[in-house]
Scaffold this active site. Structure first.
Site, PDB file in Angstrom:
ATOM      1  N   ALA A  74       0.926  -1.017  -0.007  1.00  0.00           N
ATOM      2  CA  ALA A  74       0.048   0.097   0.242  1.00  0.00           C
ATOM      3  C   ALA A  74       0.846   1.324   0.099  1.00  0.00           C
ATOM      4  O   ALA A  74       2.020   1.216   0.575  1.00  0.00           O
ATOM      5  CB  ALA A  74      -0.831   0.050   1.111  1.00  0.00           C
ATOM      6  N   ASP A  75       0.522   2.237  -0.592  1.00  0.00           N
ATOM      7  CA  ASP A  75       1.077   3.428  -0.528  1.00  0.00           C
ATOM      8  C   ASP A  75       0.081   4.542  -0.648  1.00  0.00           C
ATOM      9  O   ASP A  75      -0.935   4.643  -1.136  1.00  0.00           O
ATOM     10  CB  ASP A  75       1.916   3.836  -1.731  1.00  0.00           C
ATOM     11  CG  ASP A  75       3.110   4.681  -1.349  1.00  0.00           C
ATOM     12  OD1 ASP A  75       4.271   3.963  -0.970  1.00  0.00           O
ATOM     13  OD2 ASP A  75       3.139   5.927  -1.575  1.00  0.00           O
ATOM     14  N   GLN A  76       0.239   5.779  -0.264  1.00  0.00           N
ATOM     15  CA  GLN A  76      -0.452   6.971  -0.093  1.00  0.00           C
ATOM     16  C   GLN A  76       0.177   8.202  -0.443  1.00  0.00           C
ATOM     17  O   GLN A  76       1.213   8.550  -0.042  1.00  0.00           O
ATOM     18  CB  GLN A  76      -0.942   7.105   1.337  1.00  0.00           C
ATOM     19  CG  GLN A  76      -2.217   8.067   1.566  1.00  0.00           C
ATOM     20  CD  GLN A  76      -2.416   8.129   3.022  1.00  0.00           C
ATOM     21  OE1 GLN A  76      -1.738   8.587   3.978  1.00  0.00           O
ATOM     22  NE2 GLN A  76      -3.853   7.810   3.125  1.00  0.00           N
ATOM     23  N   GLY A 112      -2.837   3.602  -2.699  1.00  0.00           N
ATOM     24  CA  GLY A 112      -2.840   2.887  -3.651  1.00  0.00           C
ATOM     25  C   GLY A 112      -3.105   1.462  -2.842  1.00  0.00           C
ATOM     26  O   GLY A 112      -2.511   1.376  -1.627  1.00  0.00           O
TER      27      GLY A 112
END
EC number: 3.6.1.-
Length: 199
Positions: A74-76, A112
């Site tokens: 995950a990424d932000q 994401g």
């Protein structure tokens, strides 16, 4: 809540304590491992594509370490009212600067998410958004908040799950866990796709 051992090994490719806490809510046993590689934020890439790409990159980076696992990445990123993509501030000064620019305006978070099957190479990836509007904040309010909460490791320079809620005027979106960094509604759907039932 007791943990259930899933039929496949689950790995969270993250060092984020916030994502760790969120994933624990699902009651599934999992491993945690730091993703490999460097995170590069390219201002020329649309934020929804950027976070999806970064999430996939994080998950795939652990394929050799976990050759038979479902790896969650995950990424932000945070997109301010001017359309600039911002990551984690890293310092008190940059956090205060970000919050001064955000004060009284509406902004968008993009998170994401990826589940990567390291055995078959199959990838499920998507992104979620969440809109936030900050109150009109004084310099002193911003200074006190940053000193008390220390949000230097959070995109947007606040922790909505903590004192950061006091900065907010309005929150809008389908899944508030998107704002914290791991959209659990989408994750449950992805895990079900790979045969892991949370319930």
């Amino acid at each position: 809540m007791s943990e259930i051992e899933p039929t496949r090994r689950l790995v969270l490719a993250s060092t984020s304590p916030y994502r760790l806490q969120l994933l624990r809510r699902l009651g599934l046993a999992f491993h945690v491992s730091a993703p490999q590689g460097e995170e590069i934020i390219d201002q020329g890439i649309a934020p929804e594509l950027l976070v999806r790409h970064l999430a996939v990159q994080k998950a795939r980076s652990l394929k050799d370490k976990y050759p038979d696992a479902l790896i969650i990445g995950a990424d932000q990123v945070f997109v301010d009212a001017r359309g600039h993509v911002l990551g984690k501030p890293g310092t008190f000064e940059r956090a205060e600067e970000q919050l001064r620019l955000m004060s009284g305006k509406t902004h968008m978070f993009y998170t994401g998410l990826c589940v990567f099957d390291s055995q078959t190479g199959e990838i499920a990836a998507d992104y979620s958004t969440y809109r936030v509007r900050l109150k009109n904040l004084t310099r002193e309010q911003i200074h006190q908040y940053v000193r008390r909460e220390n949000p230097v490791d959070c995109a947007g320079s606040f922790k909505v799950e903590g004192l950061g809620i006091a900065l907010m005027e309005r929150l809008e979106g389908d899944d508030y866990t998107t704002l914290i960094g791991l959209p659990l509604i989408k994750l449950v759907e992805m895990l079900e796709h790979f045969g892991i039932s949370v319930l």
